[in-house]
Design an enzyme around this catalytic site. Structure first.
Site, PDB file in Angstrom:
ATOM      1  CE1 TYR A   1      -4.563   6.620  -3.318  1.00 28.57           C
ATOM      2  CE2 TYR A   1      -4.811   5.960  -1.027  1.00 28.57           C
ATOM      3  CZ  TYR A   1      -5.281   6.644  -2.135  1.00 28.57           C
ATOM      4  OH  TYR A   1      -6.464   7.353  -2.052  1.00 28.57           O
TER       5      TYR A   1
ATOM      6  NE  ARG B   1      -3.895  -0.235   2.518  1.00 29.55           N
ATOM      7  CZ  ARG B   1      -5.157  -0.629   2.307  1.00 29.55           C
ATOM      8  NH1 ARG B   1      -5.438  -1.893   2.112  1.00 29.55           N
ATOM      9  NH2 ARG B   1      -6.149   0.241   2.293  1.00 29.55           N
TER      10      ARG B   1
ATOM     11  NE  ARG C   1     -12.594   3.033  -4.649  1.00 29.41           N
ATOM     12  CZ  ARG C   1     -12.556   4.326  -4.955  1.00 29.41           C
ATOM     13  NH1 ARG C   1     -12.244   5.198  -4.024  1.00 29.41           N
ATOM     14  NH2 ARG C   1     -12.831   4.739  -6.176  1.00 29.41           N
TER      15      ARG C   1
HETATM   16  P1  NAD Z   1     -11.124   7.247  -9.245  1.00 24.52           P
HETATM   17  O1  NAD Z   1     -10.148   6.171  -9.524  1.00 24.52           O
HETATM   18  O2  NAD Z   1     -12.538   7.047  -9.679  1.00 24.52           O
HETATM   19  O3  NAD Z   1     -10.642   8.627  -9.863  1.00 24.52           O
HETATM   20  C1  NAD Z   1      -9.299   8.964 -10.092  1.00 24.52           C
HETATM   21  C2  NAD Z   1      -9.207   9.659 -11.455  1.00 24.52           C
HETATM   22  O4  NAD Z   1      -7.861  10.082 -11.677  1.00 24.52           O
HETATM   23  C3  NAD Z   1      -9.580   8.747 -12.607  1.00 24.52           C
HETATM   24  O5  NAD Z   1     -10.463   9.410 -13.482  1.00 24.52           O
HETATM   25  C4  NAD Z   1      -8.237   8.455 -13.289  1.00 24.52           C
HETATM   26  O6  NAD Z   1      -8.366   8.151 -14.654  1.00 24.52           O
HETATM   27  C5  NAD Z   1      -7.493   9.749 -13.010  1.00 24.52           C
HETATM   28  N1  NAD Z   1      -6.034   9.622 -13.061  1.00 24.52           N
HETATM   29  C6  NAD Z   1      -5.259   8.684 -12.448  1.00 24.52           C
HETATM   30  N2  NAD Z   1      -3.967   8.900 -12.710  1.00 24.52           N
HETATM   31  C7  NAD Z   1      -3.903  10.014 -13.490  1.00 24.52           C
HETATM   32  C8  NAD Z   1      -2.849  10.741 -14.089  1.00 24.52           C
HETATM   33  N3  NAD Z   1      -1.573  10.376 -13.931  1.00 24.52           N
HETATM   34  N4  NAD Z   1      -3.147  11.817 -14.841  1.00 24.52           N
HETATM   35  C9  NAD Z   1      -4.434  12.208 -15.024  1.00 24.52           C
HETATM   36  N5  NAD Z   1      -5.487  11.553 -14.485  1.00 24.52           N
HETATM   37  C10 NAD Z   1      -5.217  10.473 -13.720  1.00 24.52           C
HETATM   38  O7  NAD Z   1     -11.063   7.513  -7.675  1.00 24.52           O
HETATM   39  P2  NAD Z   1     -11.872   8.523  -6.751  1.00 24.52           P
HETATM   40  O8  NAD Z   1     -12.498   7.737  -5.669  1.00 24.52           O
HETATM   41  O9  NAD Z   1     -12.703   9.446  -7.559  1.00 24.52           O
HETATM   42  O10 NAD Z   1     -10.669   9.335  -6.075  1.00 24.52           O
HETATM   43  C11 NAD Z   1     -10.340  10.655  -6.469  1.00 24.52           C
HETATM   44  C12 NAD Z   1      -9.258  11.201  -5.525  1.00 24.52           C
HETATM   45  O11 NAD Z   1      -9.718  11.194  -4.183  1.00 24.52           O
HETATM   46  C13 NAD Z   1      -7.961  10.396  -5.561  1.00 24.52           C
HETATM   47  O12 NAD Z   1      -6.876  11.295  -5.498  1.00 24.52           O
HETATM   48  C14 NAD Z   1      -8.026   9.585  -4.296  1.00 24.52           C
HETATM   49  O13 NAD Z   1      -6.743   9.287  -3.796  1.00 24.52           O
HETATM   50  C15 NAD Z   1      -8.802  10.499  -3.360  1.00 24.52           C
HETATM   51  N6  NAD Z   1      -9.500   9.717  -2.319  1.00 24.52           N
HETATM   52  C16 NAD Z   1     -10.675   9.079  -2.583  1.00 24.52           C
HETATM   53  C17 NAD Z   1     -11.289   8.332  -1.586  1.00 24.52           C
HETATM   54  C18 NAD Z   1     -12.618   7.632  -1.792  1.00 24.52           C
HETATM   55  O14 NAD Z   1     -13.092   6.983  -0.855  1.00 24.52           O
HETATM   56  N7  NAD Z   1     -13.282   7.739  -2.919  1.00 24.52           N
HETATM   57  C19 NAD Z   1     -10.688   8.233  -0.326  1.00 24.52           C
HETATM   58  C20 NAD Z   1      -9.477   8.875  -0.119  1.00 24.52           C
HETATM   59  C21 NAD Z   1      -8.895   9.638  -1.117  1.00 24.52           C
HETATM   60  N1  UDP Z   2     -13.001  -5.616   1.430  1.00 23.95           N
HETATM   61  C1  UDP Z   2     -13.709  -6.814   1.522  1.00 23.95           C
HETATM   62  N2  UDP Z   2     -14.211  -7.346   0.367  1.00 23.95           N
HETATM   63  C2  UDP Z   2     -14.070  -6.741  -0.841  1.00 23.95           C
HETATM   64  C3  UDP Z   2     -13.354  -5.523  -0.921  1.00 23.95           C
HETATM   65  C4  UDP Z   2     -12.824  -4.992   0.243  1.00 23.95           C
HETATM   66  O1  UDP Z   2     -13.870  -7.370   2.608  1.00 23.95           O
HETATM   67  O2  UDP Z   2     -14.583  -7.297  -1.832  1.00 23.95           O
HETATM   68  C5  UDP Z   2     -12.473  -5.030   2.691  1.00 23.95           C
HETATM   69  C6  UDP Z   2     -11.006  -4.629   2.624  1.00 23.95           C
HETATM   70  O3  UDP Z   2     -10.176  -5.728   2.951  1.00 23.95           O
HETATM   71  C7  UDP Z   2     -10.967  -3.519   3.659  1.00 23.95           C
HETATM   72  C8  UDP Z   2     -12.339  -2.860   3.559  1.00 23.95           C
HETATM   73  O4  UDP Z   2     -13.182  -3.831   2.929  1.00 23.95           O
HETATM   74  O5  UDP Z   2     -10.805  -4.054   4.956  1.00 23.95           O
HETATM   75  C9  UDP Z   2     -12.351  -1.575   2.738  1.00 23.95           C
HETATM   76  O6  UDP Z   2     -11.684  -1.859   1.519  1.00 23.95           O
HETATM   77  P1  UDP Z   2     -11.607  -0.827   0.312  1.00 23.95           P
HETATM   78  O7  UDP Z   2     -10.797  -1.494  -0.744  1.00 23.95           O
HETATM   79  O8  UDP Z   2     -12.952  -0.346  -0.042  1.00 23.95           O
HETATM   80  O9  UDP Z   2     -10.835   0.456   0.875  1.00 23.95           O
HETATM   81  P2  UDP Z   2      -9.688   0.711   1.957  1.00 23.95           P
HETATM   82  O10 UDP Z   2     -10.396   1.376   3.073  1.00 23.95           O
HETATM   83  O11 UDP Z   2      -9.065  -0.577   2.385  1.00 23.95           O
HETATM   84  O12 UDP Z   2      -8.732   1.578   1.237  1.00 23.95           O
END
Ligand code: NAD
Ligand code: UDP
Ligand code: UDP
Length: 327
Positions: A148, A145, A189
């Site tokens: 990231y 991980r 996810r």
């Molecule tokens: P997502 O994967 O749907 O969106 C990410 C987008 O970034 C995609 O459209 C992808 O094509 C684009 N991308 C990736 N690499 C790129 C690059 N090098 N250049 C241009 N575009 C690029 O994910 P999301 O859930 O929408 O997440 C968006 C942001 O929020 C991310 O930075 C992620 O780390 C952050 N985030 C999301 C969550 C969540 O729960 N959804 C939680 C924590 C952080």
């Molecule tokens: N998880 C799970 N089954 C799935 C996908 C995820 O049990 O099919 C669990 C994963 O191991 C983690 C939690 O659900 O403990 C949340 O996972 P996710 O990938 O959504 O995001 P994270 O919070 O781990 O970044």
């Protein structure tokens, strides 16, 4: 009229969160430039905005320099699902670091306010619970991980160094697990996996024994937090936690999804991935005080809207009967 419009760039604008943000920014009367390389994003997420003359899309990888003139930048580009960010870990680190440098360099040149979508993963497998912004985290820098987690941590460092060195107006939020319509069905996810499995009648895959916890925020609530954060004065930099503090074990999430879908699926157990955090829940006191923000959508309500979206997408009749069209 157009002279007073703000020009806002959203990197990762074709992704799950980015597409909702673009929609919200357009509705507020901004010119929106969506920048995406479609690594995990989809044209389908933004197709409905294309006819809008105030919406523009650029296919571009933020690891390469980008010269445009904008007033505000939201940096969301980065794969967010563990399955996807571990697929090409070197590219994930490049996107977090080189992408941040390019976005910050651009912001510096044009004097734009710049927002970073950071993550609860900066806390790693936390030993402080719930997580407050001053907790420095428990991240394994060598594990699967790390591309990231450490990428996002170093991106935060870069944001604060550009602030100190170049007086850049920065906004850093740490996002906790967020779900909703427009997640990719193969996103990997947990919420999208469970809903898609339940709708198809497939086994529901719990990793580990399902006792690990998460706290799930509906996308509309999160986007409201983004907008409020960007609107703060220059003295507010963050980091600010944004998420829903209603924490539940993953096993309970599986049971609730199965019940809401009315699915015949059975729950099966798979190995827990390495370094999977055992507990996670935001302390949102700072967001409440600074932004007057808190989540408003209950888990059941949000899940029903997400189930409805996936049912439409997969062409499966939704038994939830929530009846709102998928977005
Ligand atoms: P997502 O994967 O749907 O969106 C990410 C987008 O970034 C995609 O459209 C992808 O094509 C684009 N991308 C990736 N690499 C790129 C690059 N090098 N250049 C241009 N575009 C690029 O994910 P999301 O859930 O929408 O997440 C968006 C942001 O929020 C991310 O930075 C992620 O780390 C952050 N985030 C999301 C969550 C969540 O729960 N959804 C939680 C924590 C952080
Ligand atoms: N998880 C799970 N089954 C799935 C996908 C995820 O049990 O099919 C669990 C994963 O191991 C983690 C939690 O659900 O403990 C949340 O996972 P996710 O990938 O959504 O995001 P994270 O919070 O781990 O970044
Ligand atoms: N950059 C960019 N667009 C701009 C300005 C800069 O993509 O409008 C990139 C540039 O290529 C550089 C990075 O942002 O690699 C950092 O720029 P900065 O000015 O901070 O650093 P320097 O160019 O001095 O290394």
């Amino acid at each position: 009229m157009s002279l007073t419009r703000k020009r806002v760039m959203v990197t990762g604008g074709a992704g799950f969160l980015g597409s909702h943000l673009c929609e919200r920014l357009l509705a507020q009367g901004n010119d929106v430039l969506c920048v995406d390389n479609y690594f995990t994003g989809r044209r389908d997420n933004i197709a409905h905005m294309l006819p809008d003359p105030h919406f523009e899309v650029m296919r571009h990888d933020i690891c390469f320099p980008l010269y445009v003139e904008v007033d505000e930048i939201y940096n969301l580009a980065c794969p967010a699902s563990p399955v996807h960010y571990q697929h090409d870990p070197v590219q994930t680190t490049k996107t977090s670091l080189i992408g941040a440098i390019n976005v910050l360099g651009l912001a510096k040149r044009v004097g734009a306010k710049v927002f970073q979508a950071s993550t609860s993963e900066v806390y790693g497998d936390p030993t402080v619970h719930p997580q407050t912004e001053d907790y420095r985290g428990n991240v394994n820098p060598l594990g699967p991980r790390a591309c990231y987690d450490e990428g996002k941590r170093c991106a935060e460092t870069l944001f604060f160094d550009y602030r100190r060195q170049h007086r850049l107006p920065i906004k850093v939020v740490r996002i906790f697990n967020t779900y909703g319509p427009r997640m990719h069905p193969d996103d990997g996810r947990v919420v999208s996996n469970f809903i898609v499995q339940a709708l198809r009648g497939d086994d529901i895959t719990i990793y580990g024994d399902g006792s690990q916890t998460r706290a799930f925020c509906f996308v509309d609530d999160l986007i409201e937090g983004f907008i409020r954060m960007m609107a703060t004065g220059a003295e507010v930099t963050g980091p600010v936690n944004l998420g829903n503090p209603h924490e539940i074990p993953v096993r309970e999430l599986a049971e609730r999804v199965v019940a809401l879908v009315g699915s015949p699926s059975k729950i099966v157990y798979r190995p827990l991935p390495q370094d999977d955090p055992m507990q996670r829940c935001p302390d949102i006191g700072l967001a409440q005080r600074l932004l007057g923000w808190g989540p408003t959508v209950e888990l059941e309500q949000g899940l029903l809207r997400t189930i409805d979206y996936f049912a439409n997408l997969l062409g499966v009749p939704a038994k939830s009967g929530v009846g709102t069209a998928g977005r």
